[in-house]
Scaffold this active site. Sequence first.
Site, mmCIF file in Angstrom:
data_model
loop_
_atom_site.group_PDB
_atom_site.id
_atom_site.type_symbol
_atom_site.label_atom_id
_atom_site.label_comp_id
_atom_site.label_asym_id
_atom_site.label_seq_id
_atom_site.Cartn_x
_atom_site.Cartn_y
_atom_site.Cartn_z
ATOM 1 C CD GLU A 93 -57.602 35.261 73.029
ATOM 2 O OE1 GLU A 93 -58.060 35.057 74.139
ATOM 3 O OE2 GLU A 93 -57.451 36.401 72.550
ATOM 4 C CB CYS A 106 -54.531 40.534 65.529
ATOM 5 S SG CYS A 106 -53.695 40.764 67.094
ATOM 6 C CB CYS A 113 -47.674 37.600 77.638
ATOM 7 S SG CYS A 113 -46.549 38.985 77.323
ATOM 8 C CB CYS A 117 -48.757 45.320 80.207
ATOM 9 S SG CYS A 117 -47.269 45.392 79.184
ATOM 10 C CB CYS A 120 -52.197 43.385 78.929
ATOM 11 S SG CYS A 120 -52.240 42.194 77.584
ATOM 12 C CG LEU A 219 -44.784 55.657 74.722
ATOM 13 C CD1 LEU A 219 -43.337 55.219 74.904
ATOM 14 C CD2 LEU A 219 -44.844 56.942 73.897
ATOM 15 C CB CYS A 337 -54.565 41.415 73.958
ATOM 16 S SG CYS A 337 -54.533 42.866 72.940
#
Length: 348
Positions: A93, A106, A113, A117, A120, A219, A337
Site C-alpha cells: 500500500e 507515505c 511486518c 504492534c 496496527c 513511542l 496502515c
Amino acid sequence: MTLKQTIYDLTMTQMEEMLAEYGQKKYRAKQLYAWLYRKRVTSFDEMTDLPASLIEQLKERFVLSPLKLVNKQVARDKTAKYLFELQDGATIETVLMYFNFGQSVCVSSQVGCNMGCTFCASGLLKKQRDLTAGEIVGQIMYIQKELDIEDLRVGNVVIMGTGEPFDNYDNVMDFCSVINSDLGLAIGARHITISTCGIVPKIKQFAKEHKQYNLAISLHAPTQELRDRLMPINHAYPLDMLMNALKEYSEENNRRITFEYILLNGVNDSDEDAKILANLIRGMNAYINLIPYNEVDEHGYRTTNDKIALHFYDVLMKHGVKATLRQKHGDDIDAACGQLRAKHEMGK
Ligand code: SAH
C-alpha cells in the site's frame, strides 16, 4: 520464472558501476537518471540519446516500474490510497496526502511486518519479504506520474507505510538516496522522514551516517510497562536503551527528533501518562506528534475523543514539551496502515 530487477533500484553510484560493466562512460548514468526521474519515461525505447545496443542490454536486464495498480480509493479530502501488486504477486500500500505545504507520499518498506504492534493493521499479515529500493522508488514514481498531469510534485515522503524501515536498512537508505539525488527527483533530505518502532542498533548506525533525513520514533507509551504491552519490540530494546540511543543521535546530529504517540482511549491518554511523557522528553531536541488512532476492528482499541486529546496536548505544553495534534486524513477510506491490504489479502 526469473524476475527482472527494476532499474529504480540503482543509486547514482550503482548506476555508474552497472554502466561501466557495459563499457559505458559515467555521464551515461546522468542521462539515464534524467530519463527516469526528470522526463519520467515509461519505457527504455524512449531514451533516444542512448546507443541502441545499450538500450537492448538494459531491456534484457531491467524493468522500469515494478508495480501494477490493483485498487485505488480516494477520500473526500483527496487522500488517495493505492494498492499495488509487485512482480512476484505480493501486494503493498501507498498513500498520497494533500497538505497546504504540498503533496506528501507515505510509502511501504516491506511486504507485511513482523513488529507485531498490538494496535496496527500491518501486523495482521506477517512479513513476507523486504522491498527492494526500487520497489519503494516505484511507489513514488507511480504517484509522481499521476501528479504530473496536474503539474504537481511529491514534495514530502514519509516511510510510515507497512513495514519497519530499520528492519530493511540498506534498501531504505538506497531508496532515500535515489529520491534525494539532485539529478533525479531532488526531494530534499529534510523532506524525507524515516519512522521506526525503535530498532536500537540501527538508530545508532543511522546516527553515525549524519544524514539529514528526519528521524521519527513510534513511542506510543511513556513507561516500560505500558510500552511492553503495546509494542513487542520493547522487550528486545527497552525504553531506557531507546532513549539512550536517541541521546547519542542528538549528540551526533543537530536534528530535531519527532516522537509519534497514538492516543488510545483509556490506554495511554491519561493526565498521568501525559506528565510522565513530558518528563521523559523534556530537554531533548524533540517534539511529540499526537496521532488520532485509526480504529482497526481486529484489535479493539478506541480513538481518544477530541476533548481528551486536547487536554493531553495542553498538559504536554504546560510541562515544557512541544507537541502537535495531527489531523485525520482519509478516515472515510481504509486509511489505517495496512488496512486496505489486509482486507484485500484476507478476502482472497
Ligand atoms: N514500522 C515503522 C513505520 C510504519 S508505522 C514505525 O513503527 O514507525 C507508521 C506509524 O503509524 C507508526 O507510528 C505506527 O505506530 C502508526 N500506526 C500504526 N497503526 C496505526 C493506526 N491504526 N492508526 C494510527 N496510527 C497507526
